[in-house]
Write a protein that holds these residues in place. Structure first.
Motif, mmCIF file in Angstrom:
data_model
loop_
_atom_site.group_PDB
_atom_site.id
_atom_site.type_symbol
_atom_site.label_atom_id
_atom_site.label_comp_id
_atom_site.label_asym_id
_atom_site.label_seq_id
_atom_site.Cartn_x
_atom_site.Cartn_y
_atom_site.Cartn_z
ATOM 1 N N TYR A 35 0.847 -1.186 0.000
ATOM 2 C CA TYR A 35 0.000 0.000 0.000
ATOM 3 C C TYR A 35 0.882 1.235 0.000
ATOM 4 C CZ TYR A 35 -4.312 -2.539 1.105
ATOM 5 O OH TYR A 35 -5.415 -3.362 1.055
ATOM 6 N N LEU A 41 -3.511 11.494 2.761
ATOM 7 C CA LEU A 41 -4.393 10.554 2.072
ATOM 8 C C LEU A 41 -4.440 9.241 2.831
ATOM 9 C CD1 LEU A 41 -3.315 11.139 -1.634
ATOM 10 C CD2 LEU A 41 -5.267 12.127 -0.425
ATOM 11 N N GLY A 42 -5.414 8.456 2.505
ATOM 12 C CA GLY A 42 -5.516 7.131 3.102
ATOM 13 C C GLY A 42 -4.572 6.166 2.423
ATOM 14 N N LEU A 43 -4.704 4.931 2.777
ATOM 15 C CA LEU A 43 -3.868 3.899 2.184
ATOM 16 C C LEU A 43 -4.429 3.509 0.818
ATOM 17 C CD1 LEU A 43 -3.496 3.643 5.404
ATOM 18 C CD2 LEU A 43 -2.717 1.331 4.886
ATOM 19 N N LEU A 90 3.711 0.807 2.707
ATOM 20 C CA LEU A 90 3.402 -0.184 3.728
ATOM 21 C C LEU A 90 3.232 -1.555 3.105
ATOM 22 C CD1 LEU A 90 0.834 1.991 5.660
ATOM 23 C CD2 LEU A 90 2.906 1.066 6.672
ATOM 24 N N PHE A 104 0.286 -5.312 9.249
ATOM 25 C CA PHE A 104 1.151 -4.356 8.579
ATOM 26 C C PHE A 104 2.520 -4.250 9.228
ATOM 27 C CE2 PHE A 104 -1.364 -2.116 5.415
ATOM 28 C CZ PHE A 104 -2.650 -2.479 5.750
ATOM 29 N N GLY A 105 3.507 -3.934 8.384
ATOM 30 C CA GLY A 105 4.805 -3.526 8.863
ATOM 31 C C GLY A 105 4.793 -2.036 9.173
ATOM 32 N N SER A 106 5.929 -1.514 9.567
ATOM 33 C CA SER A 106 6.027 -0.095 9.925
ATOM 34 C C SER A 106 6.283 0.806 8.724
ATOM 35 C CB SER A 106 7.121 0.121 10.966
ATOM 36 O OG SER A 106 6.773 -0.509 12.181
ATOM 37 N N GLY A 107 6.555 0.196 7.585
ATOM 38 C CA GLY A 107 6.651 0.979 6.369
ATOM 39 C C GLY A 107 8.042 1.478 6.029
ATOM 40 N N ILE B 34 -13.206 -3.499 8.580
ATOM 41 C CA ILE B 34 -12.148 -3.644 9.578
ATOM 42 C C ILE B 34 -11.694 -2.259 10.021
ATOM 43 C CG2 ILE B 34 -10.354 -3.790 7.797
ATOM 44 C CD1 ILE B 34 -9.024 -5.974 9.505
ATOM 45 N N TYR B 36 -8.558 -0.085 11.799
ATOM 46 C CA TYR B 36 -7.144 -0.088 12.142
ATOM 47 C C TYR B 36 -6.805 1.182 12.906
ATOM 48 C CZ TYR B 36 -5.912 -3.990 9.046
ATOM 49 O OH TYR B 36 -5.795 -5.230 8.455
ATOM 50 N N GLN B 38 -3.486 3.657 13.717
ATOM 51 C CA GLN B 38 -2.115 3.929 13.298
ATOM 52 C C GLN B 38 -1.513 5.020 14.165
ATOM 53 O OE1 GLN B 38 -1.497 5.312 9.250
ATOM 54 N NE2 GLN B 38 0.526 4.387 9.183
ATOM 55 N N LYS B 42 4.354 4.289 12.923
ATOM 56 C CA LYS B 42 4.078 2.849 12.911
ATOM 57 C C LYS B 42 3.100 2.498 11.805
ATOM 58 C CE LYS B 42 4.739 2.260 17.907
ATOM 59 N NZ LYS B 42 4.134 1.744 19.172
ATOM 60 N N GLY B 43 3.048 1.228 11.490
ATOM 61 C CA GLY B 43 2.066 0.761 10.533
ATOM 62 C C GLY B 43 0.713 0.590 11.195
ATOM 63 N N PRO B 44 -0.342 0.493 10.412
ATOM 64 C CA PRO B 44 -1.683 0.282 10.979
ATOM 65 C C PRO B 44 -1.759 -1.011 11.791
ATOM 66 C CG PRO B 44 -1.822 0.957 8.688
ATOM 67 C CD PRO B 44 -0.375 0.651 8.964
ATOM 68 N N PHE B 46 -4.344 -3.736 13.656
ATOM 69 C CA PHE B 46 -5.711 -4.252 13.666
ATOM 70 C C PHE B 46 -6.387 -3.986 15.011
ATOM 71 C CE2 PHE B 46 -9.203 -7.066 12.895
ATOM 72 C CZ PHE B 46 -9.427 -7.716 14.089
ATOM 73 N N ASP B 49 -12.832 -6.330 13.578
ATOM 74 C CA ASP B 49 -13.449 -6.482 12.261
ATOM 75 C C ASP B 49 -14.884 -6.972 12.415
ATOM 76 O OD1 ASP B 49 -11.777 -9.643 11.336
ATOM 77 O OD2 ASP B 49 -12.951 -9.075 13.094
ATOM 78 N N PHE B 89 -8.483 4.200 10.953
ATOM 79 C CA PHE B 89 -8.945 3.972 9.591
ATOM 80 C C PHE B 89 -10.004 2.877 9.573
ATOM 81 C CE2 PHE B 89 -5.867 6.376 7.189
ATOM 82 C CZ PHE B 89 -4.741 6.391 7.970
ATOM 83 N N LEU B 101 -8.108 -4.615 0.714
ATOM 84 C CA LEU B 101 -8.876 -3.695 1.527
ATOM 85 C C LEU B 101 -8.833 -2.289 0.949
ATOM 86 C CD1 LEU B 101 -7.848 -4.764 5.150
ATOM 87 C CD2 LEU B 101 -10.013 -5.223 3.993
ATOM 88 N N ASN B 102 -9.993 -1.638 0.937
ATOM 89 C CA ASN B 102 -10.107 -0.259 0.502
ATOM 90 C C ASN B 102 -10.223 0.609 1.748
ATOM 91 O OD1 ASN B 102 -10.562 2.052 -1.013
ATOM 92 N ND2 ASN B 102 -12.773 1.690 -1.080
ATOM 93 N N PHE B 103 -9.266 1.498 1.966
ATOM 94 C CA PHE B 103 -9.195 2.291 3.180
ATOM 95 C C PHE B 103 -9.782 3.677 3.012
ATOM 96 C CE2 PHE B 103 -6.465 0.083 6.267
ATOM 97 C CZ PHE B 103 -6.049 -0.985 5.502
ATOM 98 N N GLY B 104 -10.371 4.190 4.076
ATOM 99 C CA GLY B 104 -10.764 5.576 4.144
ATOM 100 C C GLY B 104 -9.564 6.434 4.499
ATOM 101 N N LYS B 105 -9.778 7.753 4.586
ATOM 102 C CA LYS B 105 -8.667 8.675 4.807
ATOM 103 C C LYS B 105 -8.226 8.752 6.261
ATOM 104 C CE LYS B 105 -9.296 11.637 0.781
ATOM 105 N NZ LYS B 105 -9.428 13.026 0.285
#
Lengths: 113, 113
Positions: A35, A41-43, A90, A104-107, B34, B36, B38, B42-44, B46, B49, B89, B101-105
């Motif tokens: 991602y 912006l979002g992912l 990510l 997810f990883g930390s990116g 789902i 998340y 963040q 760091k990454g998102p 969980f 869900d 998110f 997965l489609n994420f929001g902002k």
């Protein structure tokens, strides 16, 4: 148990260059997702790999590509970098057994100058 | 295309209060949702869900509510703590999208003492 690991954590490139980002999924996970998270912006979904095959691709140009290795680790390659490619990239993994839950990883923070 | 969105970009609550983060989705074919969290750098991570055949699911201090009639999703956090400060998110999965997965902002939650 180790989570999703990504390298490098930060990267600075100039326009036109090429970059390779790396990801190791959680042990036992066969699916890897990439991602892009641009500032504000979002992912945005980039790529999905499962069992070494590209399964789905987001709305990104062909200069974004990747691959998954037999050990399920993955690389994301971006060619001909543009300023707007600056973002947090990510990587996530899942068990690939009908599980949509992503870990997810930390990116990798990529800055294109 | 259809997208997932959030009603409020920022939310400030006092420690100990309950928090409610809202999310609207427009794709009636979405069958999995789902949340998340963040944190900076760091990454998102969980949180919780829910599938479309449910309208409520509870976790530890968190509850997700799904209203398919109005295509609305909410995350409730009980007794909000400073450690809950993060960007939240919501994400949806459409069955034919290959588990992408489609994420929001995102909504930024700030917990004040």
């Amino acid at each position: 148990e180790a989570g999703v690991t990504q390298s490098p954590t930060h990267l600075i490139k100039t326009r036109g260059q090429q970059v390779t980002l790396r990801c190791s999924p959680i042990s036992g996970h066969t699916s890897v997702y990439w991602y892009q998270q641009a500032l504000g912006l979002g992912l945005q979904f980039l790529l999905w790999y499962d069992e070494g095959e590209e399964r789905n691709r987001g709305n990104f140009p062909p200069r974004f590509s990747g691959r998954q290795f037999p050990n399920y680790s993955s690389e994301l390659n971006v060619n001909a970098l543009e300023l707007e490619d600056s973002a947090l990239y990510l990587c996530a993994s899942s068990s690939g057994q009908g599980s949509e839950k992503l870990f997810f990883g930390s990116g990798t923070q990529l800055s294109v100058l | 295309g259809e997208s997932v969105g959030l009603h409020l970009p920022t939310l400030s609550v006092q420690e100990g209060d309950n928090s409610i983060i809202n999310c609207a989705y427009s794709n009636s074919a979405s069958d999995y949702f789902i949340w998340y969290k963040q944190e900076s750098g760091k990454g998102p991570q969980f949180i919780i869900d829910i599938r479309s055949n449910m309208d409520k699911r509870q976790g530890q201090r968190v509850t997700v509510l799904l209203n398919k009639t109005v295509k609305h999703l909410s995350l409730q956090i009980a007794a909000t703590q400073p450690g809950d400060s993060a960007v939240y998110f919501c994400a949806e999965n459409v069955g034919n999208s290959g588990y992408a997965l489609n994420f929001g902002k995102g909504t930024s939650l700030l917990v004040t003492p």
